[in-house]
Design an enzyme around this catalytic site. Sequence first.
Site, PDB file in Angstrom:
ATOM      1  NE  ARG A  76      -3.689   2.023   2.785  1.00  0.00           N
ATOM      2  CZ  ARG A  76      -4.873   2.442   2.321  1.00  0.00           C
ATOM      3  NH1 ARG A  76      -5.505   1.748   1.400  1.00  0.00           N
ATOM      4  NH2 ARG A  76      -5.415   3.555   2.774  1.00  0.00           N
ATOM      5  CB  ILE A 119      -5.702   5.730  -1.332  1.00  0.00           C
ATOM      6  CG1 ILE A 119      -5.581   4.212  -1.229  1.00  0.00           C
ATOM      7  CG2 ILE A 119      -4.980   6.347  -0.164  1.00  0.00           C
ATOM      8  CD1 ILE A 119      -4.106   3.727  -1.252  1.00  0.00           C
ATOM      9  CB  SER A 120     -10.952   3.456  -0.053  1.00  0.00           C
ATOM     10  OG  SER A 120     -11.566   3.955  -1.216  1.00  0.00           O
ATOM     11  CD  GLN A 121     -11.573   3.196   7.348  1.00  0.00           C
ATOM     12  OE1 GLN A 121     -12.569   3.781   6.917  1.00  0.00           O
ATOM     13  NE2 GLN A 121     -11.502   2.717   8.555  1.00  0.00           N
ATOM     14  N   PRO A 122      -8.276   1.164   4.401  1.00  0.00           N
ATOM     15  CG  PRO A 122      -6.118   0.674   5.191  1.00  0.00           C
ATOM     16  CD  PRO A 122      -7.129   1.786   5.093  1.00  0.00           C
TER      17      PRO A 122
END
Length: 231
Positions: A53, A79-82
């Site tokens: 990531r 970038i979206s949250q994991p």
Amino acid sequence: MLAGKSIQQDEAVVRPQFSEEEFMAERRKMIEAISAHGLDDQEVLDVLARVPRHEFVNPEDIDFAYRDQPVPIGEGQTISQPLMVATMTSLAEVGADDSVLEIGTGSGYQAAVLAEMAREVVSVEIIGTHAKNAADRLKRLGYENISVIHGDGYFGWEEGAPYDAVIVTAAPEKIPQALIDQLAPGGRLVIPLGKSGWTQNLLLVRKDLDGNLEARKKESVRFVPFTRDKR
Ligand code: SAH
């Protein structure tokens, strides 16, 4: 968290070097944070434990790469949250022989996660610089089963249809009809739906073998808006 210090040198910021072991340790902590929310899809967790990531955030944000939070990637996008990547990937039930469509390439991280599980991924991004950067990055990282398309995901991507799964990572107010049409019988569509600036509903829409649709609300989420003007 990665506690690297940056060194100011002739105006240029020299980033600290982290070892692969340090990144792996950060990824393990990230997986623990995701599991703590009750997500127990082992295949998805294994994939998130592999995908680097830190390669998908801007170099100055590398310390934030493995925190369970969204990270800005420029042009007002994130970038979206994991946890959200894991949740959407798990809902999409991606199989090894599947063809997957993603709308909203952004950094390319979600596309990389999908590509680790699917046969092929088509990812459509409306902002030209993001599409180009993500395509370059994914190529550099060795992903050969992802096609990044610069276009308006409102129209899906007819050339690659039908798709076994469709994941939308920006929130429209209504489901674009093309995404329903391009979903294969038996397919899953995962999409946040609702007004921008508010929370939206994450929906899982299934198309059965006869083409009937069934939609289920999964949880409240917050995504960037689904836009229509190609840049
Ligand atoms: N999946 C991304 C997160 C992206 S944020 C990642 O893993 O990094 C949402 C992205 O959707 C933004 O890059 C935004 O530009 C894009 N987007 C918004 N509306 C779109 C549309 N109509 N078609 C394609 N992409 C769109």
